[in-house]
Design an enzyme around this catalytic site. Structure first.
Site, mmCIF file in Angstrom:
data_model
loop_
_atom_site.group_PDB
_atom_site.id
_atom_site.type_symbol
_atom_site.label_atom_id
_atom_site.label_comp_id
_atom_site.label_asym_id
_atom_site.label_seq_id
_atom_site.Cartn_x
_atom_site.Cartn_y
_atom_site.Cartn_z
ATOM 1 N N SER A 1 22.249 10.059 -13.058
ATOM 2 C CA SER A 1 22.580 9.673 -14.441
ATOM 3 C C SER A 1 23.647 8.593 -14.492
ATOM 4 C CB SER A 1 23.139 10.866 -15.228
ATOM 5 O OG SER A 1 22.143 11.759 -15.533
ATOM 6 N N HIS B 1 17.650 7.414 -17.223
ATOM 7 C CA HIS B 1 16.792 7.480 -16.030
ATOM 8 C C HIS B 1 15.560 6.622 -16.299
ATOM 9 C CE1 HIS B 1 18.569 10.875 -13.664
ATOM 10 N NE2 HIS B 1 19.208 11.017 -14.799
ATOM 11 N N HIS C 1 13.964 16.516 -12.833
ATOM 12 C CA HIS C 1 14.838 17.682 -12.945
ATOM 13 C C HIS C 1 14.018 18.925 -13.280
ATOM 14 C CE1 HIS C 1 17.250 14.131 -14.155
ATOM 15 N NE2 HIS C 1 18.244 14.734 -13.523
ATOM 16 N N TYR D 1 14.974 21.079 -15.377
ATOM 17 C CA TYR D 1 15.088 21.336 -16.826
ATOM 18 C C TYR D 1 14.094 20.527 -17.650
ATOM 19 C CZ TYR D 1 18.043 17.100 -17.091
ATOM 20 O OH TYR D 1 18.512 15.823 -17.007
ATOM 21 N N GLU D 2 13.458 19.523 -17.029
ATOM 22 C CA GLU D 2 12.418 18.769 -17.758
ATOM 23 C C GLU D 2 11.102 19.548 -17.772
ATOM 24 O OE1 GLU D 2 12.416 14.265 -16.876
ATOM 25 O OE2 GLU D 2 13.598 15.144 -15.253
ATOM 26 N N ALA E 1 25.481 12.980 -11.208
ATOM 27 C CA ALA E 1 26.632 13.179 -12.085
ATOM 28 C C ALA E 1 26.905 14.678 -12.073
ATOM 29 C CB ALA E 1 26.288 12.722 -13.490
ATOM 30 N N MET F 1 22.882 19.482 -12.353
ATOM 31 C CA MET F 1 21.530 19.989 -12.654
ATOM 32 C C MET F 1 20.442 19.343 -11.801
ATOM 33 S SD MET F 1 21.893 20.001 -16.781
ATOM 34 C CE MET F 1 23.406 20.546 -17.585
ATOM 35 N N SER F 2 20.815 18.797 -10.652
ATOM 36 C CA SER F 2 19.800 18.101 -9.838
ATOM 37 C C SER F 2 20.072 18.306 -8.356
ATOM 38 C CB SER F 2 19.831 16.602 -10.170
ATOM 39 O OG SER F 2 21.052 16.027 -9.735
ATOM 40 N N ASN G 1 33.002 14.855 -15.772
ATOM 41 C CA ASN G 1 33.751 15.709 -16.730
ATOM 42 C C ASN G 1 34.285 16.921 -15.982
ATOM 43 O OD1 ASN G 1 30.630 16.297 -16.898
ATOM 44 N ND2 ASN G 1 31.680 18.231 -17.295
ATOM 45 N N HIS H 1 26.513 14.133 -23.404
ATOM 46 C CA HIS H 1 25.739 13.312 -22.470
ATOM 47 C C HIS H 1 26.324 11.895 -22.430
ATOM 48 C CE1 HIS H 1 22.431 12.382 -19.852
ATOM 49 N NE2 HIS H 1 21.984 11.426 -20.649
HETATM 50 N N1 HPA Z 1 27.509 20.832 -15.747
HETATM 51 C C1 HPA Z 1 26.268 20.641 -15.286
HETATM 52 N N2 HPA Z 1 25.765 19.453 -15.025
HETATM 53 C C2 HPA Z 1 26.539 18.382 -15.235
HETATM 54 C C3 HPA Z 1 27.848 18.490 -15.717
HETATM 55 C C4 HPA Z 1 28.358 19.790 -15.991
HETATM 56 O O1 HPA Z 1 29.500 19.981 -16.422
HETATM 57 N N3 HPA Z 1 28.332 17.229 -15.807
HETATM 58 C C5 HPA Z 1 27.359 16.383 -15.388
HETATM 59 N N4 HPA Z 1 26.263 17.075 -15.040
#
Ligand code: HPA
Length: 272
Positions: free
Chosen positions: A27, A58, A80, A82-83, A110, A208-209, A232, A244
């Site tokens: 990302s 993406h 991913h 989640y997709e 990320a 998440m990847s 973050n 996001h």
């Molecule tokens: N959690 C999960 N996935 C992420 C985060 C997070 O805080 N930041 C970027 N991808």
């Protein structure tokens, strides 16, 4: 997906290029693809049977070209869980890379930090991961041609490559954290309680990847280098919940360091 046929379509579009390193751009990290010289772009939609990406930031294309004297194949856009993609589809994508002759995979992502002293904008070298009870890309019948039924994961993030990256970061004055990545299936961010749990489990960052890609690559005999851009702090560790947009902005900040690190690593392969 038919692995051999899909790889054949891509090979024909690569016009004689034979990259041995693939880079999956996470990302907000897609800009590295623009640095490639003499590059060829192949949108995923031009590859019959290849899956499509659906996430903002993406793009969904391969870019093959030269970076620091190496031919590399970048994936601008990954798949991913989640997709709604099955983990086995991610395995197929990695097997296509193997069929193309890829020997080393650089995965970037990320991620959220689980430590207040690893702030947004940092880079974390992944030394290990935790993903018990998330869909495994190797579930299903095993084809011995690709790798063993019970692959060893003790050196998933190649120790020698990590040592090289740490030394390069030091030489360039880049602060590099090292830690364990936890796969959270998403798409929601974690709760505060979940973040506390992940800290207790010994994870350092959450995303998440990456994990399904790494499991498949290790199984298929492809060496892995994993780098997280910390976008973050995990939920509850900072005042406001991450958006996001925030994720993309912080990724852009750290992506300069990340790009330099990857470029110098590839340059060392050329000359060393
Ligand atoms: N959690 C999960 N996935 C992420 C985060 C997070 O805080 N930041 C970027 N991808």
């Amino acid at each position: 997906m038919n692995i051999v046929q899909t790889a054949q379509i891509i090979k024909e579009k690569l016009q004689g290029k034979h990259p041995q390193t693939a880079i999956i751009l996470g990302s907000g990290l897609g800009a590295l693809g623009q640095e490639l010289q003499n590059s060829i772009t192949i949108p995923y939609k031009e590859i019959a049977g290849f899956p499509q990406t659906s996430v903002k930031g993406h793009t969904g294309q391969f870019i093959c070209g030269n970076l620091s004297g190496q031919e590399v194949l970048c994936l601008q856009g990954r798949f991913h869980l989640y997709e709604g993609h099955p983990a086995t589809l991610i395995n197929e994508v990695i097997l296509v890379l193997r069929e193309l002759g890829i020997k080393e995979l650089i995965v970037t992502n990320a991620a959220g930090s689980l430590h207040t002293d690893m702030p947004a904008g940092s880079i974390m070298l992944i030394k290990d991961h935790i993903s018990i009870n998330t869909p495994n890309p190797l579930i299903g019948p095993d084809d011995e041609k690709y790798g063993p039924r019970f692959p060893d994961m003790s050196n998933a993030y190649d120790e020698k490559i990590r040592a090289q990256i740490k030394s390069l970061a030091q030489k360039q004055g880049i602060t590099l954290y090292e830690g364990t990545y936890f796969l959270s299936i998403g798409p929601c961010f974690e709760t505060k309680a979940e973040i506390k749990m992940l800290q207790t489990l010994g994870a350092d960052a959450v995303g998440m990847s990456t994990v399904p890609e790494v499991i498949s690559a290790v199984h298929a005999g492809i060496k892995v280098l994993g780098l997280s851009v910390i976008t973050n702090l995990g939920t509850g560790l900072q005042k406001e919940a991450p958006s996001h947009q925030e994720t993309l902005e912080n990724a852009a900040k750290a992506s300069k360091d990340l790009t330099n690190l990857i470029k110098s690593y590839l340059g060392e392969k050329t000359h060393g």
